[in-house]
Design an enzyme around this catalytic site. Sequence first.
Site, PDB file in Angstrom:
ATOM      1  N   CYS A 128      10.961  13.049   4.047  1.00  0.00           N
ATOM      2  CA  CYS A 128      12.396  12.927   3.752  1.00  0.00           C
ATOM      3  C   CYS A 128      13.192  12.369   4.946  1.00  0.00           C
ATOM      4  CB  CYS A 128      12.919  14.318   3.430  1.00  0.00           C
ATOM      5  SG  CYS A 128      12.744  15.415   4.840  1.00  0.00           S
ATOM      6  N   CYS A 180       4.814  21.095   3.978  1.00  0.00           N
ATOM      7  CA  CYS A 180       5.447  20.710   2.707  1.00  0.00           C
ATOM      8  C   CYS A 180       4.646  19.640   1.966  1.00  0.00           C
ATOM      9  CB  CYS A 180       6.846  20.182   2.984  1.00  0.00           C
ATOM     10  SG  CYS A 180       6.791  18.711   4.018  1.00  0.00           S
ATOM     11  N   ASP A 240       4.234  16.520   3.183  1.00  0.00           N
ATOM     12  CA  ASP A 240       4.571  15.203   3.742  1.00  0.00           C
ATOM     13  C   ASP A 240       3.684  14.942   4.958  1.00  0.00           C
ATOM     14  OD1 ASP A 240       6.590  14.979   1.906  1.00  0.00           O
ATOM     15  OD2 ASP A 240       8.128  15.748   3.268  1.00  0.00           O
ATOM     16  N   CYS A 242      10.303  19.969   9.698  1.00  0.00           N
ATOM     17  CA  CYS A 242      10.235  18.508   9.901  1.00  0.00           C
ATOM     18  C   CYS A 242      10.113  18.218  11.405  1.00  0.00           C
ATOM     19  CB  CYS A 242      11.476  17.808   9.348  1.00  0.00           C
ATOM     20  SG  CYS A 242      11.850  18.211   7.638  1.00  0.00           S
TER      21      CYS A 242
HETATM   22 FE1  FES Z   1       8.446  17.572   4.488  1.00  0.00          FE
HETATM   23 FE2  FES Z   1      10.475  17.157   6.136  1.00  0.00          FE
HETATM   24  S1  FES Z   1      10.560  17.843   4.062  1.00  0.00           S
HETATM   25  S2  FES Z   1       8.373  17.162   6.608  1.00  0.00           S
END
Ligand code: FES
Length: 163
Positions: free
Chosen positions: A85, A60, A62, A130
Amino acid sequence: MTANKVKDEDLEKFAKELQEQIMSQLRQQYSAEVIDRWQNPRNFKRIENPDGYAQVKGSCGDSMEMFLKIEDDRIIDCGFFTDGCGTTIACGSIATEVAQGKSFIEALALVSADEILKRLGGLPEEDVHCAQLAAETMRRALADYLFQKKQSWKKLYRKVEVE
Ligand code: FES
């Protein structure tokens, strides 16, 4: 009662209702374990001079960092940091809690996306990545420890930025 005081009380009431609404929506989607780790993450910290370190970017976009302090092949301290998140925070928290105090081999065997999901009481399908990110970052930090151990002289030249 002054007009300003009435406005302040209205605003406070509105904020409280909004917060309760948000919490009730979260409770419908996430377990108490997830919400607890999201609000009070354990081991949410960077550690200086880690013996094992990894930074991984998830699908995503992150990213997560893991920091391990290891003595005699046992994890004596670990921390994580993420720009992701709330569920990513909850997953990082669980991954470090599982690894804390374990031997290198035990941690490698125990920390997986399935184990994180199990301990969190599951996650909605769209958040499963995640848990995969947290498990992958932990695995790579453990692999980094092994690599550093075999080539310990390289640690002298390694710099992990800790803000
Ligand atoms: Fe990106 Fe959780 S939404 S790692």
